[in-house]
Structures are given as structure tokens and as C-alpha cells.
Design a protein around this motif. Structure first.
Motif, PDB file in Angstrom:
ATOM      1  N   ALA A 271       0.814  -1.211   0.000  1.00  0.00           N
ATOM      2  CA  ALA A 271       0.000   0.000   0.000  1.00  0.00           C
ATOM      3  C   ALA A 271       0.849   1.264   0.000  1.00  0.00           C
ATOM      4  O   ALA A 271       1.946   1.295   0.559  1.00  0.00           O
ATOM      5  CB  ALA A 271      -0.927   0.006   1.206  1.00  0.00           C
ATOM      6  N   TYR A 272       0.334   2.284  -0.644  1.00  0.00           N
ATOM      7  CA  TYR A 272       0.890   3.636  -0.596  1.00  0.00           C
ATOM      8  C   TYR A 272      -0.138   4.475   0.142  1.00  0.00           C
ATOM      9  O   TYR A 272      -1.291   4.601  -0.287  1.00  0.00           O
ATOM     10  CB  TYR A 272       1.118   4.170  -2.009  1.00  0.00           C
ATOM     11  CG  TYR A 272       1.817   5.513  -2.080  1.00  0.00           C
ATOM     12  CD1 TYR A 272       3.212   5.586  -2.090  1.00  0.00           C
ATOM     13  CD2 TYR A 272       1.095   6.693  -2.155  1.00  0.00           C
ATOM     14  CE1 TYR A 272       3.864   6.808  -2.180  1.00  0.00           C
ATOM     15  CE2 TYR A 272       1.731   7.923  -2.238  1.00  0.00           C
ATOM     16  CZ  TYR A 272       3.114   7.974  -2.248  1.00  0.00           C
ATOM     17  OH  TYR A 272       3.769   9.186  -2.326  1.00  0.00           O
ATOM     18  N   ASN A 273       0.259   5.049   1.263  1.00  0.00           N
ATOM     19  CA  ASN A 273      -0.672   5.731   2.154  1.00  0.00           C
ATOM     20  C   ASN A 273      -0.283   7.197   2.293  1.00  0.00           C
ATOM     21  O   ASN A 273       0.792   7.503   2.808  1.00  0.00           O
ATOM     22  CB  ASN A 273      -0.665   5.046   3.527  1.00  0.00           C
ATOM     23  CG  ASN A 273      -1.690   5.625   4.473  1.00  0.00           C
ATOM     24  OD1 ASN A 273      -2.479   6.483   4.107  1.00  0.00           O
ATOM     25  ND2 ASN A 273      -1.668   5.157   5.713  1.00  0.00           N
ATOM     26  N   VAL A 274      -1.137   8.087   1.808  1.00  0.00           N
ATOM     27  CA  VAL A 274      -0.903   9.522   1.935  1.00  0.00           C
ATOM     28  C   VAL A 274      -1.581  10.024   3.198  1.00  0.00           C
ATOM     29  O   VAL A 274      -2.787   9.833   3.385  1.00  0.00           O
ATOM     30  CB  VAL A 274      -1.453  10.289   0.714  1.00  0.00           C
ATOM     31  CG1 VAL A 274      -1.258  11.794   0.904  1.00  0.00           C
ATOM     32  CG2 VAL A 274      -0.758   9.829  -0.563  1.00  0.00           C
ATOM     33  N   GLY A 275      -0.821  10.649   4.078  1.00  0.00           N
ATOM     34  CA  GLY A 275      -1.383  11.258   5.270  1.00  0.00           C
ATOM     35  C   GLY A 275      -1.922  12.633   4.948  1.00  0.00           C
ATOM     36  O   GLY A 275      -1.186  13.491   4.455  1.00  0.00           O
ATOM     37  N   ALA A 276      -3.209  12.850   5.176  1.00  0.00           N
ATOM     38  CA  ALA A 276      -3.859  14.106   4.810  1.00  0.00           C
ATOM     39  C   ALA A 276      -4.477  14.773   6.027  1.00  0.00           C
ATOM     40  O   ALA A 276      -4.848  14.112   7.004  1.00  0.00           O
ATOM     41  CB  ALA A 276      -4.937  13.855   3.761  1.00  0.00           C
TER      42      ALA A 276
END
Length: 625
Positions: A271-276
Motif C-alpha cells: 500500500a501507498y498511504n498519503v497522510g492528509a
């Protein structure tokens, strides 16, 4: 924008949350610095810690601005939560206004709440139904759900590539179809719309530059908002994220990102997880005008084409763009584009119908927030099918910069078969918006690198690898994307988001300036700086439920004079920003220093100066005591 996002979406994203997601930096100007000292320990007592400050002692006007009721003038400021930076700037501005004798009441709300309850306004025409938008009607009669005078935490896209695209912000609110984002009710002192129209048709670079320089000069004098800074984006990545092409359009090739050692070949991993810091408002392409929403939808839909770091067109759905005269542009689609939900192949019919029946619909039945793109001089721009997979946009005037404008750059489309089901239905726009096809993006087919999986509001948006992605047949995209899953995870607290990034739970996120060195020094992470085209502003509410004195140009000007921009840039944003005076950064070729009036710096900063301007320009029932 959080790292790993696709900056081509900013062509549609007029507004952007600042502070949330690490867009601007963080420092403890009023909260205390990293070493535990307070502002009083580190800054001058007058709050003018910037090197450009020439604050003078208060004059004999008095310490308190009193209104018609005999009470101190008190203004309401709403700001977006999610980052301590925005809160700190709000508190600093509150202090600055206090020195001008004005009390300010602060209210922090999530960004999307600020847009829906404060920025959006409602108006009911005598002969029509109630309507709500960012510019619903005349400023004398349209009001927002919640009262406000000042608004902080929004960035306005300045479009340095195509500056005439700023029209929705600065056209008079009376021209609703053009001034779609004029939520503050601004009426320019000069014909900005006419100047922008003229500039958009001008082929001589010098003359075009002169016209636009005048526009930005007018804005600096009118001060419809306080333009206070342009920041830089600090993009944090885990050290093992490869394939990044660093530059002003960082993220345009995000499909090619992969996890591995430096020099390794791409391979598919987890997974590629962007923290927003902010969630999407909608995934309806017709109603998207914010970056957070566009980024989520963009995982499943590529759009027409994007631009790389050198402003070259990168083909996506559109395989080629042809023009002989810089006035008529033919767009040819790839032949392997397939809609989902049994809508078949994407063809020119889809595009022509979508442009004419959504973007150019007179009644705006679908609630399109970007209609003004497809009109020129109030008339729809002709669009014609030229083949099964090609269509031509016929501009009324020569425009050599058309492909760089937020019209076809990154443009979306919906299947004709989907839209026509709702076109003539009562309340069709809302019915379409609520449909499963829109809410779950079932029409996405092979049109994006990922497929919609789920969206838990204010929590997480998840998309999974699209095994049928159309770009895999194109050189350089073989095997893309390289992650099994791509998600945006929303963190209510900045500290929690950064902690998740430090531990590796988050693959990429925006970094506040106060933490940049920490993540630069960690072996597991890296920080990449990129220019930010969004101008941080403090909006002045000139509509019916704002302070009525804000409709006076010199009153707004005084409020901008009284806020030290240098302190914000140097002490709050720790130098990761540049002072702004108008809606264009100084590195832009359209910025002319000789045309711009500067506020909040040097001799044009100070409480005494601001109070004198107020005393000279407020109505007679106001005064200082």
C-alpha cells in the motif's frame, strides 16, 4: 498538497486548504517555540519581529475603535483547523487588530465546514428557487449560513502558467457565471474582467504582460482580501519511495512511483498511504473545486492530459492535440479507453455531450462549479465532433496558451449514457450526484490506475490497483501502477499524522516547516521542496452579513496595512514562504513590482498608520476613544 498527489489537479482546484496537510510551516509564534520559549522571549514586544518592520508608536487617536452603538468594534474571524500554523496566524492577526483598537473573535472549524457554512452563500430570486453556491446572488441580499467578517486558511490558485484563469475570483460578483468563487462579494474598482479578457486574446507577450501587471496592481490597491504570503510545499516521502520527478509539477507521474532501493527496477508492492489533514468534499467531477476532492477522484480517473515540470503536455486520455492556427484545437482520444458499468468505449460523443449539456447548460442543472471555463464573452465556446475519437474546440479568438489553461488540462468527462439519464429529470443534478455511479465511481473502468474501493468520510479513502489500466500499453508505464493499494488517510491532529509518517505508517505527507529539518535528518525519510502557486489570503466579507465597512476599499486597505506579513513569513513559517501583495508570486513573469502597492511591510505596516486610514475612511458614526 500532500506528497504524491497530482499537481495537474490544481488546474481545477481554485481553492485549497492551507496549514492542513503541512502546506504551510509551523512555528510557535504565540504558542511557544521548540525550545519552550514564548513569543515575548524571542520577539519584540510590538509583535513586529520581521526585519522589514517599521512600526511606530500609536498616535493620539485613541486605543479603541468604537462603533455606532458606542461599543468596541468586534469582528468575527473563522479559520480552518487541522494545523497549528493557521491557528497561530489567526492569533497573531488577532493581536495585530487589537493594536488597531479592534477586537477579533476567533472560531476554528474544519476546512470543508468553513467552505459550506461560511464561504457558500444563499439567495432566493423573486422569480426562482433558493440557490446556494460560492456566489449565489447580489452581495446585498445573499448571506452565508454562519456570519463572518474575516476568513483565514484558504489559498487561491494564482495560475502562474495561465494567469487569466483567476477570473472566477476577481470578476464582480454581479456577473455570477464568471465570478463563481467570489464568495466575499468583491466589486472591483476597475474592469478586471475586461482586462483579463483582453489578456487572454493577446498574442504579443509584452502587451499581455502589461495588461496582467495592471490587473495585479488593481488587486493590490483594492485589497478585496489580504494577500499575505506564498509558501513552499514541503513534501515528505519515505526514503524508499522511488520514481519521483522533483519540480514544480511534482506528482504528475505518480503512477510511476514505486517502493525499493535507489537504482532498483520498479516492482509491485503493498500500500501507498498519503497522510492528509483534510478529507474530500465530493467525488462528483462536476462539483469539484478543491484539491482534496480532486486528488481522491484522480486515483480512478486520469483526465485528458497533464503537464510536466517544463510545461510539456503529458498525454493521458487524450493522445494528441493538434492546431494549425492556435484558435481551433483538435483533441484525439486513445482507442483503448473503456468506461465501467457497461457504458462502453469513451468516444468523442461523450466529450461533446458533456461539454454542451453540463459545462454549457444554461440552467446549470448539474451544479457545475467550473462553467465559466467553457464560455467566452458570455457565449459558449463551440465544440464539434470531427471523428469517432476526435473533437475540436473552436475558440472565438487566437489563444496560443489554450493547452496550458484549466479547460482541457486535467479535464474530466462522464459517459453520455450516464448523464443523459438525469439531464431532463426534475432535480436531475442532485439525483445524478447521489447516484451509485457517481458516489462509488463505478463508471471508472480502465480510465485510472486505481479502482474505487471505499470512502469512510473524514477517515480514509481507499482505491485498489486497476489491472486493466489503459496506460500499460504506453512506453514508460509498463506494469503501472506499482502499489496494490493507494489510500488517503485523514488525521485530525497534525502531530498524529507526523508521528504516523515517522513510524512508516504513512508513505507520504506534507511537512510543516518547523519539522522539516527533523525529517530531513532521519535516515528513513526525505523532504522535497516545491514552489506553491496558491496565495494565502485573509478574506474580507463584503456581503450582507459581513461588517458593512468592509465594502470601503480604504478600510480593507487599512486592515492589510495593520498586519505584519514579514513576521508571518519569518517567524511563523520560518522562512519557507515569500510575502505576497497581490494574486501573483514575484517569480511569475506577469508580476511587475512597479505596479503593485505593498501592504504589511516597511513604511506600509503599522497600527498607527492603519488607524489613521480607518479614521479617515470609516463612516462618521465610528471613532477612536
Amino acid at each position: 498538497m500532500a506528497s504524491g498527489n497530482k499537481l495537474h489537479f490544481d488546474r481545477r482546484s481554485l481553492l485549497r486548504t492551507l496549514g492542513a496537510g503541512g502546506v504551510v510551516g509551523l512555528a510557535g509564534c504565540t504558542q511557544g517555540s521548540d525550545d519552550g520559549t514564548s513569543t515575548a522571549d524571542t520577539e519584540s514586544g510590538d509583535g513586529g519581529g520581521g526585519s522589514d518592520s517599521t512600526e511606530t508608536p500609536a498616535s493620539d487617536l485613541g486605543d479603541t475603535l468604537v462603533g455606532p452603538d458606542g461599543e468596541q468594534v468586534s469582528l468575527s474571524m473563522v479559520y480552518s483547523t487541522g494545523s497549528e500554523t493557521t491557528k497561530t496566524i489567526a492569533q497573531f492577526m488577532q493581536q495585530e487588530y487589537g493594536k488597531m483598537g479592534i477586537a477579533v473573535e476567533l472560531t476554528g472549524v474544519p476546512f470543508n465546514t468553513m467552505l459550506s457554512k461560511y464561504a457558500q452563500n444563499t439567495y432566493t430570486p423573486d422569480d426562482g428557487e433558493e440557490r446556494t453556491s460560492f456566489n449565489a446572488g447580489p452581495r446585498d441580499e445573499s448571506t452565508s449560513q454562519e456570519q463572518w467578517d474575516l476568513m483565514l486558511g484558504i489559498g487561491f490558485n494564482s495560475y502562474p502558467r495561465t494567469p487569466t484563469a483567476i477570473r472566477p475570483f476577481w470578476t464582480s460578483e454581479e456577473k455570477r457565471q464568471q465570478s463563481t468563487v467570489n464568495f466575499y462579494g468583491y466589486r472591483p474598482s476597475e474592469d478586471i474582467a475586461g482586462m483579463l479578457d483582453q489578456a487572454s486574446k493577446e498574442t504579443d507577450d509584452a502587451r499581455r504582460q502589461a495588461i496582467l501587471a495592471n490587473v495585479f496592481g488593481v488587486l493590490s490597491r483594492d485589497q478585496p482580501v489580504n494577500f499575505y504570503e506564498f509558501s513552499v510545499d514541503l513534501n515528505g516521502f519515505q526514503q524508499d519511495i522511488q520514481g519521483i520527478d522533483a519540480g514544480p509539477s511534482i506528482g504528475y507521474n505518480y503512477q510511476q512511483y514505486f517502493r525499493g532501493e535507489s537504482g532498483a527496477s520498479p516492482s509491485i508492492t503493498g500500500a501507498y498511504n498519503v497522510g492528509a489533514g483534510t478529507d474530500a468534499k465530493t467525488v462528483n467531477p462536476i462539483r469539484i473545486n478543491d484539491t482534496s476532492s480532486a486528488n481522491r477522484l484522480g486515483l480512478t480517473l486520469d483526465g485528458a492530459y497533464t503537464l510536466d515540470n517544463d510545461n510539456n503536455v503529458v498525454p493521458l486520455w487524450v493522445e494528441s492535440v493538434d492546431t494549425d492556427d492556435k484558435q481551433n484545437y483538435e483533441f484525439t482520444l486513445r482507442d483503448n479507453l473503456q468506461w465501467g458499468a457497461d457504458y462502453g468505449q469513451m468516444t468523442a460523443d461523450d466529450w461533446v455531450y458533456y461539454i454542451q449539456e453540463v459545462h454549457q447548460a444554461e440552467d446549470n442543472w448539474a451544479g457545475d462549479v467550473n462553467q465559466s471555463d467553457w464560455f467566452s464573452g458570455g457565449d459558449p465556446i463551440p465544440v464539434e465532433k470531427t471523428g469517432e475519437l476526435s473533437f475540436e474546440v473552436q475558440l472565438p479568438e487566437v489563444d496560443p496558451a489554450f493547452v496550458l489553461k484549466p479547460i482541457m488540462w486535467g479535464a474530466y468527462c462522464l459517459p453520455k449514457g450516464l448523464v443523459e439519464q438525469y439531464r431532463d429529470m426534475e432535480d436531475g443534478g442532485n439525483q445524478l450526484n447521489q447516484s451509485t455511479e457517481i458516489q462509488e465511481i463505478t463508471y471508472g473502468g480502465n480510465l485510472g490506475p486505481y479502482t474505487f474501493e471505499r470512502w469512510d468520510r473524514e477517515s480514509v479513502f481507499v482505491a485498489t490497483r486497476n489491472d486493466d489500466y489503459y496506460l500499460r500499453d504506453v512506453e514508460g508505464y509498463d506494469g503501472t501502477p506499482y502499489f496494490e493499494e493507494y489510500k488517503y488517510q485523514v488525521f485530525g491532529e497534525e502531530s498524529t499524522r507526523l508521528s504516523a509518517f515517522e513510524t512508516g505508517e504513512v508513505s507520504a505527507t506534507g511537512i510543516p516547516s518547523a519539522k522539516a529539518k527533523k525529517f530531513e535528518d532521519l535516515e528513513s525519510t526525505k523532504v522535497i521542496q516545491t514552489p506553491n502557486a496558491f496565495c494565502s489570503i485573509l478574506a474580507y466579507n463584503q456581503r450582507a452579513n459581513g461588517w458593512d465597512q468592509l465594502r470601503t476599499r480604504d478600510v480593507r486597505y487599512a486592515l492589510s496595512v495593520g498586519v505584519n506579513k514579514q513576521t508571518i513569513v519569518e517567524n511563523i513559517d520560518r522562512g519557507y514562504a515569500e510575502v505576497a501583495h497581490t494574486h501573483q508570486p514575484e517569480f511569475s513573469e506577469w508580476f511587475d513590482d512597479s505596479k503593485v502597492e505593498k501592504t504589511g511591510v516597511g513604511e506600509n505596516y503599522g497600527a498607527a498608520k492603519a488607524k489613521q486610514i480607518l479614521a479617515d475612511n470609516l463612516s462618521n458614526d465610528y471613532g477612536f476613544e
